[in-house]
Design an enzyme around this catalytic site. Structure first.
Site, PDB file in Angstrom:
ATOM      1  N   CYS A 115     -86.250 -28.628  10.152  1.00  0.00           N
ATOM      2  CA  CYS A 115     -85.736 -29.619   9.191  1.00  0.00           C
ATOM      3  C   CYS A 115     -84.383 -30.175   9.599  1.00  0.00           C
ATOM      4  CB  CYS A 115     -85.636 -29.007   7.803  1.00  0.00           C
ATOM      5  SG  CYS A 115     -87.184 -28.323   7.238  1.00  0.00           S
ATOM      6  N   HIS A 257     -80.651 -32.218   3.260  1.00  0.00           N
ATOM      7  CA  HIS A 257     -82.084 -31.998   3.462  1.00  0.00           C
ATOM      8  C   HIS A 257     -82.706 -31.655   2.107  1.00  0.00           C
ATOM      9  CE1 HIS A 257     -85.888 -30.598   4.653  1.00  0.00           C
ATOM     10  NE2 HIS A 257     -85.610 -29.307   4.602  1.00  0.00           N
ATOM     11  N   ASN A 287     -90.494 -31.641   0.342  1.00  0.00           N
ATOM     12  CA  ASN A 287     -89.791 -31.320   1.595  1.00  0.00           C
ATOM     13  C   ASN A 287     -90.543 -31.971   2.758  1.00  0.00           C
ATOM     14  OD1 ASN A 287     -88.737 -30.189   3.907  1.00  0.00           O
ATOM     15  ND2 ASN A 287     -88.788 -28.066   3.161  1.00  0.00           N
TER      16      ASN A 287
HETATM   17  N1  ACO Z   1     -96.449 -21.210  -8.486  1.00  0.00           N
HETATM   18  C1  ACO Z   1     -96.266 -20.174  -9.310  1.00  0.00           C
HETATM   19  N2  ACO Z   1     -95.699 -19.019  -8.927  1.00  0.00           N
HETATM   20  C2  ACO Z   1     -95.310 -18.915  -7.653  1.00  0.00           C
HETATM   21  C3  ACO Z   1     -95.474 -19.954  -6.729  1.00  0.00           C
HETATM   22  C4  ACO Z   1     -96.074 -21.138  -7.187  1.00  0.00           C
HETATM   23  N3  ACO Z   1     -96.276 -22.205  -6.392  1.00  0.00           N
HETATM   24  N4  ACO Z   1     -94.983 -19.562  -5.528  1.00  0.00           N
HETATM   25  C5  ACO Z   1     -94.513 -18.325  -5.694  1.00  0.00           C
HETATM   26  N5  ACO Z   1     -94.699 -17.922  -6.983  1.00  0.00           N
HETATM   27  C6  ACO Z   1     -94.334 -16.656  -7.584  1.00  0.00           C
HETATM   28  C7  ACO Z   1     -94.238 -15.521  -6.589  1.00  0.00           C
HETATM   29  O1  ACO Z   1     -95.517 -14.962  -6.369  1.00  0.00           O
HETATM   30  C8  ACO Z   1     -93.300 -14.591  -7.271  1.00  0.00           C
HETATM   31  O2  ACO Z   1     -94.041 -13.840  -8.253  1.00  0.00           O
HETATM   32  P1  ACO Z   1     -93.691 -12.292  -8.536  1.00  0.00           P
HETATM   33  O3  ACO Z   1     -92.274 -12.294  -9.018  1.00  0.00           O
HETATM   34  O4  ACO Z   1     -94.708 -11.932  -9.557  1.00  0.00           O
HETATM   35  O5  ACO Z   1     -93.835 -11.615  -7.216  1.00  0.00           O
HETATM   36  C9  ACO Z   1     -92.338 -15.509  -8.025  1.00  0.00           C
HETATM   37  O6  ACO Z   1     -93.020 -16.761  -8.128  1.00  0.00           O
HETATM   38  C10 ACO Z   1     -91.016 -15.706  -7.346  1.00  0.00           C
HETATM   39  O7  ACO Z   1     -91.232 -15.956  -5.958  1.00  0.00           O
HETATM   40  P2  ACO Z   1     -90.044 -16.235  -4.982  1.00  0.00           P
HETATM   41  O8  ACO Z   1     -90.571 -16.506  -3.603  1.00  0.00           O
HETATM   42  O9  ACO Z   1     -88.989 -15.164  -5.128  1.00  0.00           O
HETATM   43  O10 ACO Z   1     -89.470 -17.595  -5.610  1.00  0.00           O
HETATM   44  P3  ACO Z   1     -88.170 -18.381  -5.251  1.00  0.00           P
HETATM   45  O11 ACO Z   1     -87.307 -18.520  -6.428  1.00  0.00           O
HETATM   46  O12 ACO Z   1     -87.512 -17.874  -3.976  1.00  0.00           O
HETATM   47  O13 ACO Z   1     -88.751 -19.828  -4.926  1.00  0.00           O
HETATM   48  C11 ACO Z   1     -89.204 -21.164  -2.972  1.00  0.00           C
HETATM   49  C12 ACO Z   1     -89.651 -20.000  -3.847  1.00  0.00           C
HETATM   50  C13 ACO Z   1     -89.250 -22.405  -3.820  1.00  0.00           C
HETATM   51  C14 ACO Z   1     -90.143 -21.284  -1.788  1.00  0.00           C
HETATM   52  C15 ACO Z   1     -87.758 -20.913  -2.481  1.00  0.00           C
HETATM   53  O14 ACO Z   1     -87.664 -19.613  -1.949  1.00  0.00           O
HETATM   54  C16 ACO Z   1     -87.300 -21.900  -1.437  1.00  0.00           C
HETATM   55  O15 ACO Z   1     -87.094 -23.068  -1.733  1.00  0.00           O
HETATM   56  N6  ACO Z   1     -87.036 -21.426  -0.240  1.00  0.00           N
HETATM   57  C17 ACO Z   1     -86.408 -22.240   0.810  1.00  0.00           C
HETATM   58  C18 ACO Z   1     -87.324 -23.260   1.418  1.00  0.00           C
HETATM   59  C19 ACO Z   1     -86.581 -23.968   2.533  1.00  0.00           C
HETATM   60  O16 ACO Z   1     -85.406 -24.303   2.401  1.00  0.00           O
HETATM   61  N7  ACO Z   1     -87.175 -24.177   3.668  1.00  0.00           N
HETATM   62  C20 ACO Z   1     -86.373 -24.654   4.795  1.00  0.00           C
HETATM   63  C21 ACO Z   1     -86.890 -25.664   5.554  1.00  0.00           C
HETATM   64  S1  ACO Z   1     -88.648 -25.784   5.632  1.00  0.00           S
HETATM   65  C22 ACO Z   1     -89.018 -26.198   7.285  1.00  0.00           C
HETATM   66  O17 ACO Z   1     -88.177 -26.069   8.157  1.00  0.00           O
HETATM   67  C23 ACO Z   1     -90.383 -26.597   7.605  1.00  0.00           C
END
Ligand code: ACO
Length: 330
Positions: A115, A257, A287
């Protein structure tokens, strides 16, 4: 010290028409509009047709760019494409575009910095121009992440969208205020496995097994990536301002980003840039990796939000891990 000043002469974007909403995703995986909006800020994203490769989106953005800037096609002497979803592993998407544009034999190459790709590509093109190796460079960020999405994995499939952005970098003439003031790029390969496409390269060539196990798609440990992104994007914005004797108060616009609204808010806070100075379109595009900054930038220019002379910080984080920033006066 190099006296050549480089400016961003123009920027345009292109996205496929087809929209995939949070409600559509509710039909595919166990998720909800409420969860996606609260955790990411996304409402919808664009998705390419099966038969439309990344180069076509990039071509769409470049075609708009030629309508915007006062330059003839034949004056372009460099194409750099930032992408992790090229048309093919080889030849490069930049070479494909060079041919499509009829720009015979000018140098053209892709770079892979996740990214952060658009920021890496700007940093490279700036140096080509400063060193006298290029006069007019096209820098593209293009991605079709939905082509490498695991539609069974709700933690990643709700995040990504497709799009392209293209910028023209040229020498700034004496007296012009537009200038790319500084760039900063960095990487830490130690954490590369946290965000990776595991199969399809020389380490794990494509096989029936890799396809069956969905290993050609994005694997991401979201929570760990989230924490790294918050730190790295905050650092990249603060560093480039400090290195240039500026503070968040001096910035007209932060264009981060568009990975997650919470990461964006935290970055702006660390850089002491007010929320009303932050350009976002994550709700509409999700994203789009290396395309996200040029998509947001071009849209804000088109809508008259960003004007010539504005001081802007671009800031990104991505697979590699990589991060970086650009300070420019538009
Ligand atoms: N819908 C419902 N529930 C979900 C979903 C979904 N789509 N996805 C995950 N959950 C659940 C999980 O199973 C978990 O449940 P549990 O607590 O029962 O285990 C809960 O939600 C929390 O999951 P987390 O992964 O801890 O959620 P988080 O708050 O971290 O959000 C996210 C997830 C949005 C992916 C976040 O971590 C994020 O934005 N990460 C960074 C992404 C990023 O910046 N990427 C960089 C570049 S990408 C590239 O280079 C291609």
């Amino acid at each position: 010290m190099n006296s050549t000043k480089v400016k961003l002469a123009g920027i345009c974007s292109y996205a496929p028409e087809k929209v995939l909403t949070n409600e559509d995703l509710e039909e595919i995986v166990d998720t909800s509009d409420e969860w996606i909006r609260a955790r990411t800020g996304m409402k919808e994203r664009r998705i390419s047709d099966k038969d439309t490769p990344s180069s076509e989106l990039a071509y769409g953005a470049i075609s708009k760019l030629f309508d915007q800037v006062d330059i003839k096609k034949k004056e372009i002497d460099l194409i750099i494409v930032a992408t992790v979803t090229p048309d093919n592993p080889f030849p490069s998407t930049a070479a494909i575009l060079q041919h499509k544009l009829g720009l015979n034999t000018i140098p053209a190459f892709d770079i892979s910095a996740g990214c952060t790709g658009f920021i890496y590509a700007i940093s490279i093109a700036k140096q080509f121009i400063e060193n006298g190796n290029s006069n007019n460079a096209i820098v593209v960020g293009v991605e079709e992440l939905t082509k490498i999405t695991n539609w069974d994995d709700r933690s990643t499939c709700v995040l990504f969208g497709d799009g392209a952005g293209a910028a023209l970098l040229t020498k700034a003439k004496g007296g012009e205020i537009s200038e790319i003031i500084d760039t900063y790029i960095s990487a830490d390969g130690k954490y590369g496995d946290l965000l990776i496409q595991k199969a399809g390269g020389s380490k794990m060539p494509a096989s029936h097994k890799t396809v069956d196990e969905n290993l050609h798609t994005v694997y991401m440990e979201g929570n760990k990536i989230f924490k790294s992104a918050v730190k790295a994007m905050g650092h990249a914005a603060v560093k480039i301002l400090k290195d240039n004797g500026l503070t968040g108060e001096d910035v007209d616009w932060l264009i981060p980003h568009q990975a997650n609204m919470r990461i964006i808010a935290s970055t702006a806070k660390r850089a002491k840039i007010k929320p009303n100075k932050v350009i976002t379109n994550i709700e509409k595009f999700g994203n789009t990796s290396s395309a996200s900054i040029p998509l947001a930038f071009a849209e804000a220019v088109e809508e008259g939000q960003i004007k010539r002379g504005d001081v802007i910080v671009l800031d990104a984080f991505g697979a590699g891990l990589t991060w970086g920033s650009v300070l420019l006066r538009y």
